[in-house]
Write a protein that holds these residues in place. Structure first.
Motif, PDB file in Angstrom:
ATOM      1  N   LYS A   3     -98.782  51.067 -59.293  1.00  0.00           N
ATOM      2  CA  LYS A   3     -99.812  51.919 -58.718  1.00  0.00           C
ATOM      3  C   LYS A   3     -99.759  51.929 -57.210  1.00  0.00           C
ATOM      4  CE  LYS A   3    -102.701  51.355 -62.783  1.00  0.00           C
ATOM      5  NZ  LYS A   3    -103.972  50.836 -63.346  1.00  0.00           N
ATOM      6  N   GLN A  24    -100.026  54.844 -52.538  1.00  0.00           N
ATOM      7  CA  GLN A  24    -100.905  54.343 -53.603  1.00  0.00           C
ATOM      8  C   GLN A  24    -101.398  55.507 -54.458  1.00  0.00           C
ATOM      9  OE1 GLN A  24    -104.502  54.778 -53.666  1.00  0.00           O
ATOM     10  NE2 GLN A  24    -104.976  55.365 -51.558  1.00  0.00           N
ATOM     11  N   HIS A  25    -101.454  55.220 -55.766  1.00  0.00           N
ATOM     12  CA  HIS A  25    -101.832  56.248 -56.747  1.00  0.00           C
ATOM     13  C   HIS A  25    -103.160  55.874 -57.390  1.00  0.00           C
ATOM     14  CE1 HIS A  25     -97.651  57.654 -56.356  1.00  0.00           C
ATOM     15  NE2 HIS A  25     -97.323  56.378 -56.384  1.00  0.00           N
ATOM     16  N   GLY A  27    -106.241  56.489 -55.726  1.00  0.00           N
ATOM     17  CA  GLY A  27    -107.348  57.258 -55.165  1.00  0.00           C
ATOM     18  C   GLY A  27    -108.213  56.470 -54.206  1.00  0.00           C
ATOM     19  N   HIS A  28    -107.664  55.407 -53.652  1.00  0.00           N
ATOM     20  CA  HIS A  28    -108.433  54.552 -52.746  1.00  0.00           C
ATOM     21  C   HIS A  28    -108.523  55.153 -51.349  1.00  0.00           C
ATOM     22  CE1 HIS A  28    -107.691  50.656 -55.279  1.00  0.00           C
ATOM     23  NE2 HIS A  28    -108.528  51.501 -55.858  1.00  0.00           N
ATOM     24  N   ASN A  29    -109.617  54.792 -50.662  1.00  0.00           N
ATOM     25  CA  ASN A  29    -109.818  55.289 -49.297  1.00  0.00           C
ATOM     26  C   ASN A  29    -109.213  54.375 -48.238  1.00  0.00           C
ATOM     27  OD1 ASN A  29    -111.266  57.432 -50.317  1.00  0.00           O
ATOM     28  ND2 ASN A  29    -113.266  56.509 -49.928  1.00  0.00           N
ATOM     29  N   SER A  70    -104.220  60.162 -46.981  1.00  0.00           N
ATOM     30  CA  SER A  70    -105.021  59.009 -47.423  1.00  0.00           C
ATOM     31  C   SER A  70    -104.331  58.173 -48.495  1.00  0.00           C
ATOM     32  CB  SER A  70    -106.386  59.475 -47.938  1.00  0.00           C
ATOM     33  OG  SER A  70    -106.219  60.400 -49.001  1.00  0.00           O
ATOM     34  N   SER A  71    -103.231  58.657 -49.049  1.00  0.00           N
ATOM     35  CA  SER A  71    -102.536  57.883 -50.070  1.00  0.00           C
ATOM     36  C   SER A  71    -101.224  57.272 -49.558  1.00  0.00           C
ATOM     37  CB  SER A  71    -102.230  58.760 -51.295  1.00  0.00           C
ATOM     38  OG  SER A  71    -101.298  59.762 -50.963  1.00  0.00           O
ATOM     39  N   SER A  92    -104.487  48.256 -50.896  1.00  0.00           N
ATOM     40  CA  SER A  92    -105.523  49.283 -50.838  1.00  0.00           C
ATOM     41  C   SER A  92    -106.782  48.773 -51.511  1.00  0.00           C
ATOM     42  CB  SER A  92    -105.050  50.578 -51.514  1.00  0.00           C
ATOM     43  OG  SER A  92    -104.956  50.414 -52.925  1.00  0.00           O
ATOM     44  N   PRO A  94    -110.899  50.523 -52.854  1.00  0.00           N
ATOM     45  CA  PRO A  94    -111.603  51.799 -53.017  1.00  0.00           C
ATOM     46  C   PRO A  94    -112.276  52.326 -51.761  1.00  0.00           C
ATOM     47  CG  PRO A  94    -111.974  50.391 -54.913  1.00  0.00           C
ATOM     48  CD  PRO A  94    -111.244  49.554 -53.891  1.00  0.00           C
ATOM     49  N   ARG A  95    -112.963  51.417 -51.076  1.00  0.00           N
ATOM     50  CA  ARG A  95    -113.695  51.822 -49.883  1.00  0.00           C
ATOM     51  C   ARG A  95    -113.551  50.748 -48.826  1.00  0.00           C
ATOM     52  NH1 ARG A  95    -116.329  53.463 -54.251  1.00  0.00           N
ATOM     53  NH2 ARG A  95    -116.885  51.315 -54.720  1.00  0.00           N
TER      54      ARG A  95
END
Lengths: 113, 112
Positions: A3, A24-25, A27-29, A70-71, A92, A94-95
């Motif tokens: 991922k 990164q796959h 979806g993290h910020n 962002s990815s 990475s 999430p936030r």
């Protein structure tokens, strides 16, 4: 862990310039570069949140990060020094403002001749 | 400042016996989370346990830890060590804002 992908996996450099890549796959910020020298814990180099550089630790100027979206995260290295030999992990979460865990990529092992 | 202390650099335990890895911390933040990361040889660190609740036991893969804010500790334990548990273990503190503080790590070796 597929991922978070990093390339290359291994890198041997003299004084050349090179870039490390991470995607990164998840979806993290938030995305990070960590350096792990032999027998030491990971040390934060840079932190991006939504493409903005949030933290820039005391890192030699020969390391230049870039976050094209962002990815994706890049680490440009110029004129490496033997002390740069280490494993460089992309990570990475999430936030940026949270107590959540870090997800690490498999790392790029840099060996400086 | 904020810090994490792992007292043992190297721990050797016989297979089947209990193991305990110590972790204490210092922080002025109130909303915190703790992690134990495990790193196998030539691999990336991966999270083993996470906790942010005082006095609540958290378990995963036979390991357990309880955050005790009164003693500033988050020790990792397992009742019966296995050969496959041999790895580097890092205790880590997240103070929010994704400020991670890693301990220096404990190398666990489980022998037959």
């Amino acid at each position: 862990n597929t991922k978070i992908t990093q390339s290359p996996r291994y890198l041997i450099l003299g004084r050349a310039n090179k870039s490390l890549e991470c995607e990164q796959h998840l979806g993290h910020n938030a995305m990070y570069w960590y350096k792990q020298s032999a027998e030491k814990p990971p040390e934060l180099m840079f932190l991006y949140n939504l493409k903005q550089l949030i933290r820039n630790e005391t890192v030699p100027s020969r390391f230049i990060p870039e976050c094209p979206d962002s990815s994706k995260l890049l680490l440009h290295i110029s004129a490496v020094d033997p002390e740069d030999s280490a494993v460089y992990f992309c990570a990475s979460s999430p936030r940026q403002i949270s107590n959540e865990r870090l997800f690490f990529g498999h790392g790029t092992k840099l060996s400086v001749l | 400042g904020d810090s994490v202390t792992q007292t043992e650099g190297l721990v050797t335990v016989t297979e089947g016996l209990p193991v305990k890895l110590n972790c204490t911390y210092q922080t002025t933040y109130l909303t915190i989370a703790f992690f134990w990361y495990v790193q196998y040889l030539n691999e990336a660190p991966q999270v083993l346990l996470r906790s942010s609740t005082d006095n609540k036991r958290t378990e995963h893969q036979g390991f357990h830890a309880t955050l005790h804010k009164s003693s500033s500790s988050f020790h990792l334990q397992k009742s019966s060590a296995q050969l496959s548990d041999s790895a580097l273990y890092y205790c880590a503190l997240n103070t929010g804002y994704q400020n991670f503080y890693f301990g220096k790590g404990t190398s666990l070796t489980v022998i037959p």
